[in-house]
Design a protein around this motif. Structure first.
Motif, mmCIF file in Angstrom:
data_model
loop_
_atom_site.group_PDB
_atom_site.id
_atom_site.type_symbol
_atom_site.label_atom_id
_atom_site.label_comp_id
_atom_site.label_asym_id
_atom_site.label_seq_id
_atom_site.Cartn_x
_atom_site.Cartn_y
_atom_site.Cartn_z
ATOM 1 N N SER A 70 41.116 42.568 45.803
ATOM 2 C CA SER A 70 41.054 41.235 46.489
ATOM 3 C C SER A 70 42.766 40.884 46.612
ATOM 4 O O SER A 70 42.935 40.194 47.610
ATOM 5 N N ILE A 114 39.366 35.468 45.493
ATOM 6 C CA ILE A 114 39.952 35.180 44.289
ATOM 7 C C ILE A 114 40.326 36.184 43.374
ATOM 8 O O ILE A 114 39.649 37.518 43.712
ATOM 9 N N THR A 156 35.581 39.569 41.441
ATOM 10 C CA THR A 156 34.941 39.645 42.733
ATOM 11 C C THR A 156 33.128 39.754 42.269
ATOM 12 O O THR A 156 32.919 40.707 41.644
ATOM 13 N N ASP A 158 36.081 43.030 51.117
ATOM 14 C CA ASP A 158 36.362 43.195 49.977
ATOM 15 C C ASP A 158 35.135 43.151 49.083
ATOM 16 O O ASP A 158 34.115 42.734 49.265
HETATM 17 MG MG MG Z 1 38.246 41.363 43.404
#
Ligand code: MG
Ligand code: GTP
Length: 337
Positions: free
Chosen positions: A58, A71, A79, A98
């Protein structure tokens, strides 16, 4: 904190056959509609960021976009949703995907996280497999590599957190990664210092086919406003709490209302925990913790929405929600949400 990946046993909760069958079933979930004419020779496509929890997926996504949409935190399994981030360049559009870190699932939530990451492997043009330069290549990486190998996409090895590793450690990590599988290409990056972030974007772009823009130029992510709110609040919880609390927390954004002629957003979100004790920790002495979480999140949300934000947070107990598939769906953490 104990690294759940170290005692990795892929056969405990899911067989290879079950996972393979699931991935096969998914079909073309990354399909999107072309949105605009593009100049001749324009390239576009999808690039999945996969790897163990905490590998830096991320953080690299945000660095590539030059904007924080995903985040990040030192807590493994930050995540919980597959998220797309769109990078527009003059000659190409890269849609980064992601994904949650692949890990040994401990509950229904963990199973959903793995599934949503695995679903991406065959629906993208490039799979970027991230390996943390500071953590010895281990069984967790080997298991991820077994899945990545089966994808038809181009495979790029990305060694992350270069700023934290000595040249010797980098050499050892590359050796370990090469033993896992054959990659089409490789690159060493530091998302926090920015080293090779552009190089990574150019590298993956070189593997994308000619194609249209899949998303409008002004769009950076496909996440809804509600989900961005929930995720930014959850990030602040992760950054301010420890031990079992971060994993027991789910956040739902209940409402976003535009007020004062659109100058202000009034937002209500609920933080769910599994036990009364955790609720007490989140609320803190005299409400101090939830107040800090709220003001941290409000700052980020004002930047994201470009408006003043009133953020009201409520804390509730939902016993055992991580084992309750309905609750996992309600919070938006299920693989097919
Ligand atoms: Mg992540
Ligand atoms: N020093 C340094 N830290 C990094 C770098 N990239 C990520 N980190 C840190 O590593 C931790 C994990 O980063 P994330 O981006 O949340 O990792 P992730 O792979 O998305 O993790 P999950 O979502 O849990 O799978 C965070 O504390 C980041 O700040 C880097 O290039 N250098």
């Amino acid at each position: 904190m104990e690294d759940p990946v170290e005692e990795f046993d892929p056969f405990e909760n899911m067989t290879d056959e079950e996972l393979d069958a699931f991935v096969d079933e998914q079909g073309d979930s990354a399909a999107a509609m072309p949105v605009a004419d593009v100049p001749e020779g324009f390239h576009s496509g999808f690039v999945a960021l996969v790897g163990r929890p905490n590998a830096g997926k991320s953080t690299l996504l945000n660095a590539c976009l030059g904007e924080k949409v995903a985040i990040t935190s030192p807590v493994a399994q930050t995540t919980r949703r597959r998220m797309r981030g769109v990078l527009n360049r003059e000659d190409c559009q890269i849609v980064f995907v992601d994904t949650p870190g692949l890990h040994k699932p401990q509950d229904s939530l963990g199973g959903e996280l793995n599934r949503s990451a695995l679903m991406e492997l065959d629906d993208v043009d490039v799979v970027a497999m991230l390996i943390d330069a500071t953590k010895p290549v281990g069984r967790g990486d080997a298991w991820v590599a077994e899945r990545v190998k089966k994808s038809h996409a181009k495979k790029v090895l990305v060694l992350t957190k270069l700023d934290l590793a000595s040249p010797e450690a980098v050499a050892t990590q590359l050796e370990g990664a090469h033993a896992l599988m054959d990659f089409d290409d490789e690159i060493v990056v530091s998302a926090t210092s920015g080293f090779n972030v552009d190089g990574f974007c150019s590298l993956v772009a070189s593997y994308l086919p000619e194609g249209p823009r899949w998303f409008p130029e002004g769009m950076t992510t496909d996440e809804s406003d509600e989900m961005l709110v929930a995720e930014f609040v959850r990030e602040k919880v992760l950054l301010r709490t420890n031990q079992e609390v971060p994993h027991a927390v789910g956040v739902v954004c209940d409402s976003i209302e535009s007020k004062k002629g659109g100058r202000v957003l009034a937002i209500h979100a609920t933080i769910l925990v599994e036990r009364e004790g955790q609720k007490g920790i989140i609320i803190g002495k005299g409400g101090s913790m939830v107040k800090h979480i709220g003001s941290d999140a409000r700052r980020d949300l004002e930047r994201v929405f470009g408006r003043q934000v009133f953020l009201e947070l409520e804390v509730k107990v939902s016993p055992g929600w991580r084992s309750d598939v309905r609750e996992i769906h309600r919070m938006g953490y299920a693989a097919d949400d």
